[in-house]
Design an enzyme around this catalytic site. Sequence first.
Site, short mmCIF file in Angstrom:
data_model
loop_
_atom_site.label_atom_id
_atom_site.label_comp_id
_atom_site.label_asym_id
_atom_site.label_seq_id
_atom_site.Cartn_x
_atom_site.Cartn_y
_atom_site.Cartn_z
N ASP A 1 34.09 40.28 37.66
CA ASP A 1 35.53 40.17 37.46
C ASP A 1 36.21 41.24 38.31
O ASP A 1 35.96 42.44 38.11
CB ASP A 1 35.86 40.38 35.98
CG ASP A 1 37.34 40.22 35.65
OD1 ASP A 1 38.17 40.22 36.59
OD2 ASP A 1 37.67 40.12 34.45
N ASN B 1 39.15 38.78 49.11
CA ASN B 1 39.83 37.50 49.23
C ASN B 1 40.35 36.98 47.89
O ASN B 1 41.29 36.19 47.85
CB ASN B 1 38.87 36.47 49.84
CG ASN B 1 39.32 35.04 49.65
OD1 ASN B 1 40.25 34.58 50.31
ND2 ASN B 1 38.69 34.33 48.73
N ARG C 1 36.47 50.84 47.16
CA ARG C 1 35.95 52.11 46.66
C ARG C 1 34.50 51.97 46.21
O ARG C 1 33.67 52.86 46.46
CB ARG C 1 36.81 52.61 45.51
CG ARG C 1 38.10 53.29 45.96
CD ARG C 1 38.89 53.80 44.79
NE ARG C 1 39.86 54.81 45.22
CZ ARG C 1 40.84 55.27 44.46
NH1 ARG C 1 40.97 54.82 43.22
NH2 ARG C 1 41.68 56.18 44.91
N SER D 1 45.78 39.23 52.79
CA SER D 1 47.12 39.34 52.22
C SER D 1 47.83 38.00 52.45
O SER D 1 47.22 36.95 52.25
CB SER D 1 47.87 40.51 52.87
OG SER D 1 49.12 40.70 52.27
N SER D 2 49.06 38.01 52.86
CA SER D 2 49.82 36.77 53.03
C SER D 2 51.07 37.04 53.86
O SER D 2 51.57 38.18 53.91
CB SER D 2 50.23 36.21 51.67
OG SER D 2 51.21 35.19 51.79
N LYS E 1 51.53 40.79 47.33
CA LYS E 1 51.06 40.74 48.71
C LYS E 1 51.69 41.84 49.57
O LYS E 1 51.06 42.34 50.51
CB LYS E 1 51.31 39.36 49.31
CG LYS E 1 50.42 38.27 48.71
CD LYS E 1 48.94 38.59 48.88
CE LYS E 1 48.05 37.48 48.35
NZ LYS E 1 46.61 37.77 48.56
#
Length: 330
Positions: A87, A114, A147, A164-165, A182
Amino acid sequence: MRGPARLLLGAGVALLAARRLRARPYDLSGKVVLITGGSRGLGLALARELTGRGARMALLARDAAELDRAVQDVRARGGQAIRVVADVTDAASLERAVQATVAHYGQLDVVVSNAGIIQVGPLTDMTEADFEHIMQVNGFAALRVTRAALPHLKRARGRVLIVSSVAAKAAIPHLGPYSVSKFASYGLGQALRAELAPQGVTVTTVLPALMRTGSARQVTVKGQFEKEYAVFATLDNVPLLSLDAPRAARQIVGALVRGDSEAMIGGPAHLLRWASALAPGLTADAMALVTRTLPDPTGRPDARRGAQAETPLTRGNPIKQAAERDLNQL
C-alpha cells in the site's frame, strides 16, 4: 531584448544543447525497476516498455490477483517480473516492498512512482478528506517510496521517475483535488532532482496529458455521477485529444533514459504548458469558461466508482473497451 540579454540567452541554449548531446543514455539492460501502480493501466504499459528495453520488473500494487495477471503478461513477453503487494500510503509497507525486491534480484536501480488516483466532480462537492486522501496517494507516496529505496539507488547511481500530470501546470476544472496533488508531485520531483543529484541519483518528472489506459472506470466520481463520468470517460478516449498507452510509455521511458528534468507527454500537454506559461490569466479565464459547460454540483459528498457510473454511451465506446481489455482494467 537587448544585446547582452540575447547573448546570455543564446549561451544558455547552447549549453543546454551541448549537455544533451554529451549525456549518455541510461542503459536499462539488466536494471531492476520497481513500479508502483504496476498492475494495470499506465503502470503495466510502462512495465512492457521497460521489459522491451531489457529491464527486470518488480510490480507493486494492493490487489494480488491483478498483480498476478500483470506479472504473467510481462513474463509472456519474455521478461522477468515479480509481484510485490503493498500500500503506497503505508511507509512500512513500502519499506517491505523495497526489501522484497532487493532480496529477489539483489539490487534496485530505478523506482517509477506511478500509483495514483483521480477524483472527478465539482470542487464544491469535494471534501477536505478527499484532498487529504489524494495527497497521500499522488503526493506523499512518491516521497515515501523514494526514501525507502534511496540507499539502493545511491549505490546503483540509479534513477527515479515520477509520473505527475499536465494538471501540475494548469488546474483542470472538475479535477480540483487531482490538480492540487499533481502540483505537489511536480514540486516534489524538482526538489528531489536538486537534492539527490549530488548523491548520484537522477530524478525525472513526466507530465502527461490524457492517455488511453482504460483507467476511467477506476476513478472516483462525485456530483451528477453519470454526467460527470460521461464527460471524463469520453474525453479520455478521444484519439486526437488523448495518447494511446504504448506511445505514452515510450515517451515516458525515453525521458527517463535521457535523464530529463521534466518532460511533457503528448501534444495537448505541450500546448497547455505553453499557454499557461505565456498567458496565465487568459488560460485561467479559459478554464473558467470550460467550467460553465460542465455539470452543476449537487451539494452532496456521495461518491461512486467510475465503473458504477457507466451508461450505454460510455460502456459501448470501442476505444475505451479495447484499452480496458489490454491493460488489465476489467
